[in-house]
Structures are given as C-alpha cells and as structure tokens.
Design a protein around this motif. Structure first.
Motif, PDB file in Angstrom:
ATOM      1  N   VAL A 171       0.841  -1.193   0.000  1.00 57.53           N
ATOM      2  CA  VAL A 171       0.000   0.000   0.000  1.00 57.53           C
ATOM      3  C   VAL A 171       0.877   1.244   0.000  1.00 57.53           C
ATOM      4  CG1 VAL A 171      -1.864   1.250   1.146  1.00 57.53           C
ATOM      5  CG2 VAL A 171      -1.725  -1.243   1.356  1.00 57.53           C
ATOM      6  N   VAL A 172       0.581   2.182  -0.902  1.00 58.21           N
ATOM      7  CA  VAL A 172       1.196   3.504  -0.880  1.00 58.21           C
ATOM      8  C   VAL A 172       0.165   4.470  -0.313  1.00 58.21           C
ATOM      9  CG1 VAL A 172       2.206   5.373  -2.226  1.00 58.21           C
ATOM     10  CG2 VAL A 172       2.665   2.997  -2.868  1.00 58.21           C
ATOM     11  N   TYR A 173       0.467   5.009   0.861  1.00 59.90           N
ATOM     12  CA  TYR A 173      -0.426   5.962   1.521  1.00 59.90           C
ATOM     13  C   TYR A 173      -0.040   7.387   1.159  1.00 59.90           C
ATOM     14  CZ  TYR A 173      -1.886   2.083   4.523  1.00 59.90           C
ATOM     15  OH  TYR A 173      -2.373   0.897   5.003  1.00 59.90           O
ATOM     16  N   SER A 174      -1.027   8.232   1.020  1.00 62.37           N
ATOM     17  CA  SER A 174      -0.747   9.656   0.891  1.00 62.37           C
ATOM     18  C   SER A 174      -0.492  10.233   2.280  1.00 62.37           C
ATOM     19  CB  SER A 174      -1.926  10.383   0.240  1.00 62.37           C
ATOM     20  OG  SER A 174      -3.032  10.422   1.137  1.00 62.37           O
ATOM     21  N   ARG A 175       0.144  11.400   2.332  1.00 60.80           N
ATOM     22  CA  ARG A 175       0.360  12.062   3.618  1.00 60.80           C
ATOM     23  C   ARG A 175      -0.985  12.333   4.302  1.00 60.80           C
ATOM     24  NH1 ARG A 175       3.772  17.217   3.019  1.00 60.80           N
ATOM     25  NH2 ARG A 175       1.847  18.032   2.107  1.00 60.80           N
ATOM     26  N   ALA A 176      -2.005  12.643   3.494  1.00 58.61           N
ATOM     27  CA  ALA A 176      -3.325  12.905   4.062  1.00 58.61           C
ATOM     28  C   ALA A 176      -3.890  11.684   4.776  1.00 58.61           C
ATOM     29  CB  ALA A 176      -4.285  13.363   2.963  1.00 58.61           C
ATOM     30  N   SER A 177      -3.491  10.473   4.352  1.00 62.73           N
ATOM     31  CA  SER A 177      -3.951   9.259   5.022  1.00 62.73           C
ATOM     32  C   SER A 177      -3.468   9.228   6.463  1.00 62.73           C
ATOM     33  CB  SER A 177      -3.449   8.012   4.290  1.00 62.73           C
ATOM     34  OG  SER A 177      -3.951   7.938   2.985  1.00 62.73           O
ATOM     35  N   LEU A 178      -2.185   9.550   6.665  1.00 59.17           N
ATOM     36  CA  LEU A 178      -1.624   9.532   8.009  1.00 59.17           C
ATOM     37  C   LEU A 178      -2.169  10.660   8.865  1.00 59.17           C
ATOM     38  CD1 LEU A 178       0.381   7.731   6.334  1.00 59.17           C
ATOM     39  CD2 LEU A 178       2.148   8.466   7.925  1.00 59.17           C
ATOM     40  N   GLU A 179      -2.567  11.769   8.218  1.00 57.70           N
ATOM     41  CA  GLU A 179      -3.094  12.915   8.951  1.00 57.70           C
ATOM     42  C   GLU A 179      -4.585  12.774   9.251  1.00 57.70           C
ATOM     43  OE1 GLU A 179      -2.146  16.172   6.421  1.00 57.70           O
ATOM     44  OE2 GLU A 179      -0.067  16.327   7.108  1.00 57.70           O
ATOM     45  N   HIS A 180      -5.275  11.872   8.563  1.00 60.96           N
ATOM     46  CA  HIS A 180      -6.716  11.710   8.758  1.00 60.96           C
ATOM     47  C   HIS A 180      -6.974  11.219  10.189  1.00 60.96           C
ATOM     48  CE1 HIS A 180     -10.789  11.315   7.171  1.00 60.96           C
ATOM     49  NE2 HIS A 180     -10.905  10.217   7.882  1.00 60.96           N
ATOM     50  N   PRO A 181      -7.862  11.853  10.931  1.00 60.68           N
ATOM     51  CA  PRO A 181      -8.060  11.505  12.351  1.00 60.68           C
ATOM     52  C   PRO A 181      -8.294  10.011  12.566  1.00 60.68           C
ATOM     53  CG  PRO A 181      -9.266  13.501  11.815  1.00 60.68           C
ATOM     54  CD  PRO A 181      -8.727  12.975  10.516  1.00 60.68           C
ATOM     55  N   GLY A 182      -7.420   9.378  13.374  1.00 62.26           N
ATOM     56  CA  GLY A 182      -7.583   7.985  13.766  1.00 62.26           C
ATOM     57  C   GLY A 182      -7.122   6.970  12.750  1.00 62.26           C
ATOM     58  N   GLN A 183      -6.822   7.390  11.521  1.00 61.26           N
ATOM     59  CA  GLN A 183      -6.499   6.421  10.471  1.00 61.26           C
ATOM     60  C   GLN A 183      -5.175   5.716  10.736  1.00 61.26           C
ATOM     61  OE1 GLN A 183      -8.533   5.513   8.223  1.00 61.26           O
ATOM     62  NE2 GLN A 183      -7.352   4.437   6.671  1.00 61.26           N
ATOM     63  N   LEU A 184      -4.161   6.456  11.167  1.00 60.37           N
ATOM     64  CA  LEU A 184      -2.858   5.850  11.413  1.00 60.37           C
ATOM     65  C   LEU A 184      -2.936   4.817  12.532  1.00 60.37           C
ATOM     66  CD1 LEU A 184       0.204   5.708  10.950  1.00 60.37           C
ATOM     67  CD2 LEU A 184       0.460   7.636  12.514  1.00 60.37           C
ATOM     68  N   GLU A 185      -3.563   5.187  13.642  1.00 59.45           N
ATOM     69  CA  GLU A 185      -3.613   4.302  14.812  1.00 59.45           C
ATOM     70  C   GLU A 185      -4.550   3.123  14.608  1.00 59.45           C
ATOM     71  OE1 GLU A 185      -4.554   4.544  19.633  1.00 59.45           O
ATOM     72  OE2 GLU A 185      -4.848   6.294  18.329  1.00 59.45           O
ATOM     73  N   ASN A 186      -5.712   3.363  14.003  1.00 57.52           N
ATOM     74  CA  ASN A 186      -6.758   2.335  13.956  1.00 57.52           C
ATOM     75  C   ASN A 186      -6.731   1.470  12.703  1.00 57.52           C
ATOM     76  OD1 ASN A 186      -7.810   3.347  16.415  1.00 57.52           O
ATOM     77  ND2 ASN A 186      -8.984   4.909  15.304  1.00 57.52           N
ATOM     78  N   ALA A 187      -6.103   1.937  11.639  1.00 57.99           N
ATOM     79  CA  ALA A 187      -6.138   1.179  10.385  1.00 57.99           C
ATOM     80  C   ALA A 187      -4.744   0.877   9.841  1.00 57.99           C
ATOM     81  CB  ALA A 187      -6.957   1.936   9.336  1.00 57.99           C
TER      82      ALA A 187
END
Length: 327
Positions: A171-187
């Motif tokens: 998976v290639v994530y955009s920076r916005a993916s990591l900044e999206h609330p809860g996405q980094l920790e929960n997904a």
C-alpha cells in the motif's frame, strides 16, 4: 548486508541488475580493466558492455585509461541527482498518461457504458464490491490509499484477514492518510504490524486497489470520490496495465513504513507514531492532535527523539529513524 543495501538502493534508482553487479565489482576492483571488472561480477560479452554503458549514462562510472581500457567509479553526486530527477519525471509522466486516459474515458464513454472491460459501481454496491475484492485476492493486493474514505465497516478486519491468509499487501499511503483523524492508529499501524508492506508519498494520483493481476477498483478521482460516489472495476486490458505500471513507479519512489523490524525496546508506540507522521510531512498541529498532546509536549518529545538519534534537524531525524528501523 552493506552490499544488499547498495543493490537495493541502486535498484530503486532504476539501475538494472547487471549494472548493479558491475558497479559493486567496480567499487571493489577499480580502477581496473573492464574485462577484469566483468569477470569479478560474473558479467561478460554484450551484457558487460550494456551494463557498463548504463553506468556511464547514469554518471556512476567512466574511463580512467582509454589505451588500457581501464574504468573506474566516479563521485556519484551528479549522477544520483540525474537518476533521482529521471525517476521523478517518469512518475509524473505516468500520472499524466493515466490521468489523460481517465479524462478521455469519462468525457466520451462513461455515460451508458456497457463494455465488459469496465464496470461502473455506485452507491451502497461499492462497499459490497470492495469486500468481495479483498476476499477474492489470492497472491497480492496493490493499493493507493487517500481520503476521503468510503464508510465501510470492518475494512481493517478484511485487510487483516487477507494478510492472515498469506496474501501480499503493498500500500502507498498519501500524507493525508496519516493525517486523517484515527487512520494511522486504527487502520494503518495494525496492518503494518500484521505484515503489510506500506510506503508513503506526499500524494497519490488516484484511489486504486489492484487485486492480483485480475482486475482493479478505481475511484474516478480523489477529489470527486465523496461527490460522485462512483467506482470503476477495470478488467484485464491496456488501462489495467497502465494502472499497475503507475503503482509500481510510485512504489519505487515512496518512503517505507516498517512494521516487523528491530526497534529499541524503549520506543513507545506514541513516539513511533510521531516519527511516522513527521516522515510523512505532517505539521505540528496535526501531529499533536493525533497524539492527543499539546504542542509544547510535542516539542519536548521531538527534542528527546532527536537527541537519541543524534540528529540536528527534523529531516535528519526522520532519515536516521528510517535507517535504524524505528519507522
């Protein structure tokens, strides 16, 4: 280990396997006759000539003595700059090509489209089709991930179940993916820890999931995902091949997010999350929100991590953290 890292670094810059072997031999033997370098690398004849020509074109080697056909490595700074720009240009070209294909497709063929090579899925059917896609994967899934996200309950569980079945997931994530609330920790982090191969770019060109080499799920565009709520299912054809090539180009250029790597036992999950957000280019406000701390506390944590890594800047800290396996 050093040779493996060098080979991987050259591969990421677009150097072919034969040229990589010759370059490694050149570093060990040079200056030396080209034939001797080729013998040490196990590369001879036309393959050796082609490999050496590739190194010269890339600015990594040159002739030291024309009469004796002695060759030598050269300082790589200029060559690496050229290679880096070339890779960036290739990626930009691929993005433009695929973007133009979609624009043409949408303008001329989307309305009333009935070709079995491309299926249009809308509304609630999108969630069902996505779950079916994850369940049908047998070898690998390649994905561009970026908000906005379709509200799909159990999406992370589906991804974890796919990984548990032994399916490779890149998976290639955009920076916005990591900044999206809860996405980094929960997904993102649960999947990375389960074995997902994850990388990050400032942005991705399209929301995309490629299932094996069988078909792809594509949003019309990232900005329009939440407006049109429409997804395309692309069967094997030239467009699918272009999408796969686009993913592979982006994958080569992206920054890795490591999961199962050796890390200092004292590294807290929150600090690891902080490093990942910094490496992705998130600003202090976003990082503080994701960690649930004040900006003052965030500043103190950054200073402590910089001291542990011997870094004098945040950029240097991110590089050192990647090299140490902290990311």
């Amino acid at each position: 280990m050093a040779n493996e890292k060098l080979s991987e670094a050259l591969r990421l810059l677009g150097i072919g396997p034969g040229a990589v072997r010759v370059y490694r031999s050149l570093l060990a033997e040079g200056p030396a006759p080209l034939s001797a370098v080729g013998d040490a690398a196990g590369v001879t004849g036309p393959e050796l000539a082609e490999a050496y020509r590739e190194l010269v074109d890339s600015g990594l080697a040159s002739t030291a003595d024309e009469e004796r056909e002695v060759v030598a490595p050269v300082p790589p700074a200029a060559g690496l700059e050229i290679l880096g720009r070339r890779r960036a240009a290739e990626l930009d070209s691929s993005r433009i090509t695929v973007g133009s294909a979609f624009d043409s497709f949408r303008r001329h063929r989307l309305a009333g489209y009935h070709d079995p090579l491309v299926e249009v899925v809308t509304g609630e059917a999108i969630g069902l089709r996505m779950r079916q896609a994850w369940a049908s994967a047998r070898e690998q899934i390649r994905q561009f991930d970026s908000p906005p996200y379709f509200p799909l309950e159990g999406a992370t569980d589906d991804a974890l179940a796919t990984l548990a079945r032994g399916v490779t997931q890149r998976v290639v994530y955009s920076r916005a993916s990591l900044e999206h609330p809860g996405q980094l920790e929960n997904a993102i982090e649960p999947c990375v820890e389960a074995g997902e191969q994850a990388r990050v770019l400032p942005s991705v060109p399209v929301k995309l999931v490629v299932i094996d080499d069988a078909y792809a799920l594509v949003a019309l565009s990232i900005k329009e995902t939440d407006v049109y709520n429409t997804m395309l299912v692309v069967q094997p054809c030239g467009l699918l091949s272009a999408l796969v090539a686009l993913f592979e180009q982006a994958w080569q250029s992206a920054l890795p997010l490591h999961g199962r790597t050796a890390r200092p036992a004292a590294l807290l999950p929150a600090d690891r999350r902080l490093l990942r957000l910094l490496a992705a280019g998130a600003d202090d406000e976003v990082i503080a929100r994701e960690l649930g701390v004040s900006r003052r506390t965030l500043f103190r944590r950054v200073q402590v991590l910089m001291a542990r890594l011997g870094a004098t800047s945040r950029f240097q800290m991110a590089l050192q953290a990647q090299r140490s396996g902290w990311l």
